[in-house]
Structures are given as structure tokens and as C-alpha cells.
Motif scaffolding. Structure first.
Motif, mmCIF file in Angstrom:
data_model
loop_
_atom_site.group_PDB
_atom_site.id
_atom_site.type_symbol
_atom_site.label_atom_id
_atom_site.label_comp_id
_atom_site.label_asym_id
_atom_site.label_seq_id
_atom_site.Cartn_x
_atom_site.Cartn_y
_atom_site.Cartn_z
ATOM 1 N N GLN A 1 -48.546 82.406 -76.397
ATOM 2 C CA GLN A 1 -47.708 82.406 -75.194
ATOM 3 C C GLN A 1 -46.315 82.954 -75.527
ATOM 4 O O GLN A 1 -45.772 82.677 -76.602
ATOM 5 N N GLY B 1 -44.978 77.984 -71.313
ATOM 6 C CA GLY B 1 -45.095 78.636 -72.618
ATOM 7 C C GLY B 1 -45.145 77.697 -73.798
ATOM 8 O O GLY B 1 -45.270 78.147 -74.937
ATOM 9 N N ARG C 1 -38.886 84.714 -65.407
ATOM 10 C CA ARG C 1 -38.671 83.872 -66.576
ATOM 11 C C ARG C 1 -38.520 82.416 -66.151
ATOM 12 O O ARG C 1 -38.051 82.127 -65.046
ATOM 13 N N SER D 1 -39.507 81.190 -71.395
ATOM 14 C CA SER D 1 -40.800 81.865 -71.354
ATOM 15 C C SER D 1 -40.751 82.997 -70.341
ATOM 16 O O SER D 1 -40.013 82.931 -69.348
ATOM 17 N N TYR E 1 -42.943 85.079 -67.569
ATOM 18 C CA TYR E 1 -44.147 84.876 -66.770
ATOM 19 C C TYR E 1 -44.137 85.882 -65.628
ATOM 20 O O TYR E 1 -43.187 85.911 -64.838
ATOM 21 N N ALA F 1 -43.148 82.377 -75.380
ATOM 22 C CA ALA F 1 -42.024 81.448 -75.230
ATOM 23 C C ALA F 1 -41.230 81.395 -76.525
ATOM 24 O O ALA F 1 -41.797 81.439 -77.617
#
Length: 749
Positions: free
Chosen positions: A583, A461, A611, A605, A607, A585
Motif C-alpha cells: 500500500q 494504507g 490523499r 496515503s 488513493y 502509505a
């Protein structure tokens, strides 16, 4: 900043738990239901033992060793075991099976050539020390394969896979990766560090490589062994008060079973479970240890008398272990690692290895130097400890680390690989996070993966920049508001000798308790003339005279003198990052500089369903709680525990987790909770134990509401069932010094 008292810390942790239950936004680890069915997987369930001579597929067996010593014949030991309702499933050990014990110790400690089997492949047989850690690992592999082959050849053509039993060295995973392993095991007791860590490492290896694990409790302690016999088979070492305390035997036995072990070897049990006297039926009279063994057998077998076979997974459930500690493959963790800060007993610990040790010390504090406690007021106290975050951890290694294995854990903490994450591991970690896992990464070992594009941009991120130094006065958790001032400690540089007879340097950073030796700059920081060269002094007097001089200022995290101790703030190495607005983050932890600036210390971040927490400041000293540290490890584990652990445990002392060791097992009806008070028992090797009654713990245990609603609670310790009063999801109990309690919690869901 004024530190919280233990009671204030306990209340603060409880408040975080309650707030986390109300708001998913404050959860570091997203909630996932924990049912028995969800844990009853091929990775997590115990595997049947391959050596039960009754031809019954069992996942638990107690065996004895030393059968046949004098009057303690196989016939009499077996007859007594059956006659008292059960002591040992295998009264005289296993059937013929390839068995290799203490091979790590023998590999490293054959300087006197006292271990002849494959002695030409022990470390002492080489003319030169290993060139690097991979060279050491290869030497160990060749030695293991030789030992395994020798053990199999001794049995003959029918020999199956080998039983790998390790002691002082955490090499169980490594033997599995080398091959030919059917059972992985650890010896505990004796003068071996951290029972907790050996259980976590053995269980992690068993789950990762698909084999059962067994625990051997050694009755020896610094030249003494528990022996009630008239014959005193071990001569002057034998004693009815020799070896470990009965309390530690019992605590270790229960820990092994509730941790999911497939078997327990009661070392010398065919002797020290008995007096050398007989009852009216001609059976051996049980010794005090034998009485503990009798009650333990009853508990682990559900009250069924021998030879009945119980469903052990219904009795103990499946150990709930939400966090994996991922360490380096060629770690070389053993006596040198813990006592001399030498990996493979040779190499000064690298920065990642220092980080591994800091994580282990945070999880199981003070359990790593037990030999240093003999003949002190702490003797035997820290063989088994109350981890402040519960027994919630397995130890795993990169090899054979599949997505299925990782998926068994809610959180994976990459403590230190000693190398960059490679493409294979990067792919496995990405799959884990995408499927809902939470991954904690140190920035120094992921730069290759990030720059090579092995992860999509959204995985971390952020874009990684250059290393930098920050003068940090405090650190703050952006989500929870937790803050911690720099533990500068008012430290001043002092002189340290490189080695006996060697030169001196001015220590300016690192671990201030280490007052001798030089590790090449991995953690020992020095007053220096440039980024790579210390000032060295031929005498202590010359070094002390130079203390008033000046050092090269810190400008690069790679400099051997940085970071340094400072007053009021700490100079920490971190990595600059650039946030991408596209992104997801955010900054999770941030340093505050003396002039009020905020600098990211960790970024989080999202995802897939999981995480990634990237630690931008990953130096062991910075992450830990000692001088120069900010307590990041403890804080993150607090948050992980709050989100993943089913219990809140408090006591009259205000210690984390009530100052007791806590194990949680999920069963079909609810939870089994094991509470162990490791305090208050001091045992010198050849003397009776000294018990301090004031070290009892009154603990209050609450099952978090998202893990179930309590319908009933009962105590099942030693196989005796009794009701336990409770109110709502909470109950209170008193645990005496050195005692164990196992409680069953039936839940409405």
C-alpha cells in the motif's frame, strides 16, 4: 529547540512556498488550476435571494431595519436612499416573509420565560437536562419546527420557506437540516464571538444545503447602540458614540459581501445612517455611518446609482475557499461551548469537541471570548481577526454532505464528529478522495470504518494497532524537515477545585490555563489511584500536602490521568500502525523520543487521485500550540495554505499573513483581494473609539505564479478606482488601523 522569530517564520514560509512551486513531491495538496469557470458551480456560486420585492433575481441586497421610527418614515428613508445614489436596496426591509431570529439564544436562555413563542419547547421547559447530545439535538429540532410553523402561519397560505437568523449559536446548518429554510443567516456584532467563524459557518451551510445566506450586523454592544437622532429612540442606550466602532461596521460590511453573502441587514440602519436634520432638498443628512454605507453601496453596486441592478458576481467574483472544516452534527456550539467548555450549554466538551475548539482557535485565534474583553484594553479588538491562514475555510456538517459539496474543496479537515464515521459518510469521503481531494482524519473516529472494511485497505494504507503512549521530545515533518520541540513548559502539577464548594484534585495534564472545574477527564488530567479514579481531597490544604505524593503511572491513553506534563518531553497518546508494503502509505509526521527513536505521528496515503492524512496522535492538547502541544495544527494548515492559497502576504511586523485578514475572490479577469487591518481600534461600549496609529501594517502581497501572471492592479475600495503600482507579481500597500482595502488583480491567464 529555539523558536523562530516572526520575521524568520515569514521567511521560512516564503521559502516553503517557493520550494513547493518547484517540486510536486513536497506538496501535501496536489496542484489543481483555479479558474473562474472551475468555481462557477452550483455549489459555489451565490444563489438568488427569494424576497426581493422588485421581482429581480439578485444575489446581493442591502436592507435596513427600524424604518418608521419617528421622522424616519418609509417614504423619507427611501427618498433619501435614492437621492444620494444608493444606501439600501430594500430601504425598509423585505416584503412579508417568514422570519425567525435569534432562535438558538431563545431556545437556550428562556429560564425567565421571556420568550413565549414555542416557549414550552425551549430547554428551560424540560424538567431534566438532555440525556445526551442527540437528545439535545432532537429538542432543538422540535423547537425549530415549531418556530418555523408559527412564522409561516403568521404570513398565511402564501408563506414560503423560512429565513433562519442565528446569533450566538452556530446552528445555521442545523436549521437547514431540520427543514423549511429558504435563507440561512447569522447575526454578528453585538457581543457575538468571531465574525470570521459566523461567515464561514453561514457560507458553508448555504453551499451545503443550496440556499443563499445573509448577514445581520447588530449596532448594539453591551447595552449601548449607535444613534445620532435627536429622539434617542432607545433611551439611555442611545448614543452617537454607543455600540461598535464605525471601523468594525465597515470591516464587517466588506467581509460579508466579499465572503459571498446574498444580503446585509444594516440593523437600525433606517435610523443610524442619518442625522435628524435635512438638506436643501428635504433629504436626511447622512451620519458618519451613513457615509460609510453610501460608499459601500457604491462599491458593491459597481458605481451604478440606485435603482440600477448590478452583476454582483462580476464585482466581487466567487469567494475562493479551498478548505472545509467538517464538525459533528450535534455540536451544540454556542455561549456555553466557548465560555464554559459546555456543549449545548450542558455537557463538558468531549475529546473530539476539544479538538474542534482547538482547530477553530488555530484558524481564528482569540476571537472566541469577546465578552470577556469589554472594559479592557482589548475591547472590540477580536470580534474580527486576521486569521494566519487566510479566510480559506467553510464549516460543514455530516448531514447532506454530498460528494458534489465536498468536491468544491481541495482539503477537508475532519475536526471531530463526536462519533465514529458511519458507512454513509465513509462512502462519501472515499468518493471525495478518489476524485482528487485531500482528507485529514483523526484516528479515534475511524476505527470502526477501518475494522468494518468500509474502506479498501489502500484508503488508510496502514493497519491500525493498539493505543499506546510515547514520550516525545520533538516532532518532525519527514517531507519538509520542519521540527518542533515539545512544549513541556516546565509545568508542575497543581491543585484545582472541582466546583465551588467541591473537592480538589491534583491536575497533572491538559490545559494549564484552566484552573477551576473538572470535565470528567476529557481534557483535565488528574493524579489518580487507577485508570478511572482520581485522588480527591476535601480541602485545598490536604490537596497541596499531597502534591509530593505519587500518582499511578501512565500505561494507557484511556486513563483519565494521561497524558501528563513532563519536563523536556511530553507523554502523548497515539496509535500503533503496521505498514503494508503493497500500500502506498508513508510516515508524514514522526515523534522523536528522548532516546532517539522515531514513532509515527501521522501517515499519508495516496488513493485514487487524492490523499488521506491520518493523525495517529489526535488529542487536542498534542495537536495545538499550547503547553503539552507540538503545533501540528498550525504546521498542517501552513502546508495546506502553501499548496492551495493564491497569495503570499508579508508585513513590516513579520506576522503570519502580514497580520491582516485576507480574502481572495476569483473573477473572470483575475482576482479580487480584500485586506483588512483589524488592529489598532479599541472601542468601549459607550465611549468613542481609541485608535493607535502605530498599528498600521505595510504589507507586501505576491500572487503565486501558478495562480496567474499579473497584468494590472487597481484599488476599488469604496467604489473609487485607482491604479496600484506593482513589480512582477508583487505590490506593496499600507493599511491603516481598522481600515479595509479591496484590490483587483488582472491576470494574463
Amino acid at each position: 529547540m529555539q523558536l523562530l522569530t516572526p520575521m524568520q517564520r515569514a521567511l521560512a514560509r516564503l521559502l516553503v512556498v517557493l520550494l513547493a512551486a518547484q517540486s510536486a513531491d513536497s506538496q501535501l495538496v496536489p496542484w489543481r488550476p483555479v479558474s473562474y469557470a472551475s468555481l462557477n458551480t452550483t455549489v459555489l456560486r451565490a444563489r438568488p435571494l427569494p424576497y426581493d420585492p422588485r421581482n429581480v433575481s439578485v444575489t446581493w441586497a442591502i436592507e435596513a431595519s427600524c424604518c418608521g421610527y419617528g421622522v424616519f418614515t418609509e417614504e423619507l428613508v427611501t427618498k433619501t436612499s435614492y437621492g444620494v445614489g444608493g444606501l439600501f436596496d430594500l430601504p425598509c426591509g423585505r416584503a412579508a416573509e417568514p422570519f425567525v431570529a435569534e432562535w438558538g439564544y431563545e431556545f437556550h436562555n428562556n429560564q425567565q420565560h421571556i420568550f413565549p413563542i414555542c416557549g414550552n419547547l425551549t430547554m428551560a421547559a424540560y424538567a431534566q437536562p438532555p440525556a445526551d447530545r442527540d437528545d439535545a439535538l432532537e429538542r432543538l429540532r422540535l423547537y425549530w419546527l415549531c418556530r418555523a410553523t408559527e412564522a409561516q402561519q403568521a404570513i398565511g397560505p402564501a408563506a414560503g420557506p423560512v429565513f433562519s437568523m442565528i446569533g450566538h449559536y452556530l446552528y445555521g446548518h442545523l436549521s437547514c437540516s431540520f427543514g423549511s429554510v429558504g435563507v440561512v443567516g447569522s447575526e454578528i456584532g453585538e457581543n457575538i464571538n468571531s465574525i470570521n467563524a459566523h461567515l464561514a459557518a453561514s457560507r458553508g451551510a448555504a453551499r451545503q444545503f443550496g440556499v443563499p445566506f445573509t448577514i445581520d450586523f447588530s449596532a448594539w454592544m453591551q447595552g449601548y447602540i449607535l444613534d445620532y437622532s435627536k429622539a434617542q429612540f432607545w433611551g439611555s442606550a442611545s448614543s452617537p458614540v454607543g455600540g461598535h466602532s464605525l471601523s468594525l461596521f465597515r470591516r464587517a460590511y466588506y467581509s460579508a459581501f466579499m465572503s459571498g453573502a446574498g444580503g446585509l441587514i444594516a440593523e437600525a440602519g433606517a435610523v443610524n445612517f442619518f442625522y435628524q436634520t435635512y438638506d436643501s432638498n428635504g433629504l436626511l443628512n447622512l451620519s458618519p455611518l451613513g457615509e460609510i454605507g453610501q460608499a459601500f453601496y457604491k462599491f458593491t453596486h459597481g458605481g451604478a446609482a440606485q435603482p440600477a441592478i448590478a452583476n454582483y458576481e462580476l464585482i466581487r467574483g466567487i469567494p475562493y475557499v479551498p478548505t472545509a472544516l467538517l464538525i459533528e452534527q450535534a455540536h451544540g456550539m454556542g455561549l456555553g461551548f466557548f465560555y464554559q467548555q459546555l456543549a449545548w450549554d450542558v455537557f463538558p466538551l468531549s475529546a473530539p469537541e476539544q479538538r474542534i475548539m482547538a482547530w477553530l482557535q488555530t484558524v481564528w485565534p482569540n476571537s472566541w471570548l469577546v465578552q470577556n474583553q469589554d472594559n479592557t484594553p482589548q475591547s472590540e479588538v477580536d470580534y474580527e481577526v486576521a486569521g494566519p491562514f487566510g479566510e480559506a475555510f467553510d464549516i460543514v456538517v455530516p448531514q447532506n454532505l454530498t460528494a458534489e459539496v465536498l468536491g468544491a474543496y481541495r482539503t477537508v479537515v475532519l475536526t471531530g464528529l463526536g462519533a465514529q464515521v458511519d458507512q454513509t459518510l465513509a462512502s462519501t469521503l472515499e468518493s471525495y478522495v478518489s476524485s482528487g481531494g485531500v482528507l485529514v482524519l483523526p484516528v479515534d473516529e475511524v476505527t470502526t470504518a477501518a475494522s468494518a472494511g468500509w474502506w479498501p485497505p489502500a484508503f488508510l494504507g496502514v493497519k491500525l494497532g493498539d493505543p499506546q503512549f510515547v514520550s516525545a521530545a520533538s516532532i518532525r515533518d519527514v517531507e519538509t524537515g520542519w521540527t518542533q520541540a515539545a512544549n513541556a513548559g516546565g509545568l508542575a502539577p497543581f491543585c484545582v477545585q472541582q466546583y465551588a464548594g467541591g473537592a480538589f484534585y491534583i491536575k497533572t495534564g491538559g490545559d494549564p490555563s484552566k484552573t477551576f472545574g473538572w470535565d470528567g477527564g476529557a481534557q483535565d488530567r488528574c493524579c489518580r489511584s487507577d485508570a478511572d479514579t482520581c485522588f480527591w481531597y476535601g480541602t485545598l490544604h490536604a490537596c497541596q500536602a499531597a502534591l509530593l505524593g505519587s500518582c499511578e503511572p501512565c500505561s494507557s491513553p484511556s486513563a483519565i490521568g494521561c497524558p501528563m506534563w513532563t519536563n523536556g518531553a511530553v507523554s502523548v497518546g497515539t496509535t500503533a500502525v503496521t505498514f503494508d508494503p503493497e500500500q502506498p502509505a508513508t510516515t508524514l509526521l514522526e515523534f522523536e523520543t528522548p532516546d532517539g527513536q522515531a514513532v509515527p505521528a501521522a501517515v499519508l496515503s495516496s488513493y485514487g487521485s487524492g490523499r488521506v492524512l491520518l493523525l495517529l496522535a489526535d488529542d487536542a492538547v498534542t495537536l495545538a500550540c499550547g503547553p503539552g502541544g507540538f503545533g501540528v495544527m498550525s504546521h498542517l494548515l501552513d502546508r495546506i495554505e502553501n499548496d492551495t492559497w493564491p497569495l503570499v502576504v508579508e508585513s513590516n511586523t513579520g506576522e503570519p499573513n502580514g497580520g491582516v485578514q485576507v480574502l481572495a475572490n476569483r473573477n473572470v479577469a483575475g482576482w479580487n483581494v480584500t485586506l483588512i487591518n483589524n488592529h489598532g481600534v479599541v472601542k468601549q461600549p459607550g465611549q468613542p473609539p481609541v485608535i493607535d496609529p502605530s498599528q498600521a501594517r505595510t504589507v507586501t502581497v505576491t500572487l503565486k505564479s501558478n495562480f496567474g501572471t499579473v497584468a494590472d492592479i487597481w484599488s476599488t475600495t469604496d467604489g473609487e478606482v485607482s491604479a496600484v503600482p506593482f513589480q512582477g507579481n508583487t505590490f506593496t500597500t499600507v493599511i491603516q488601523p481598522g481600515d479595509v482595502q479591496v484590490l483587483g488583480i488582472q491576470t494574463g491567464r
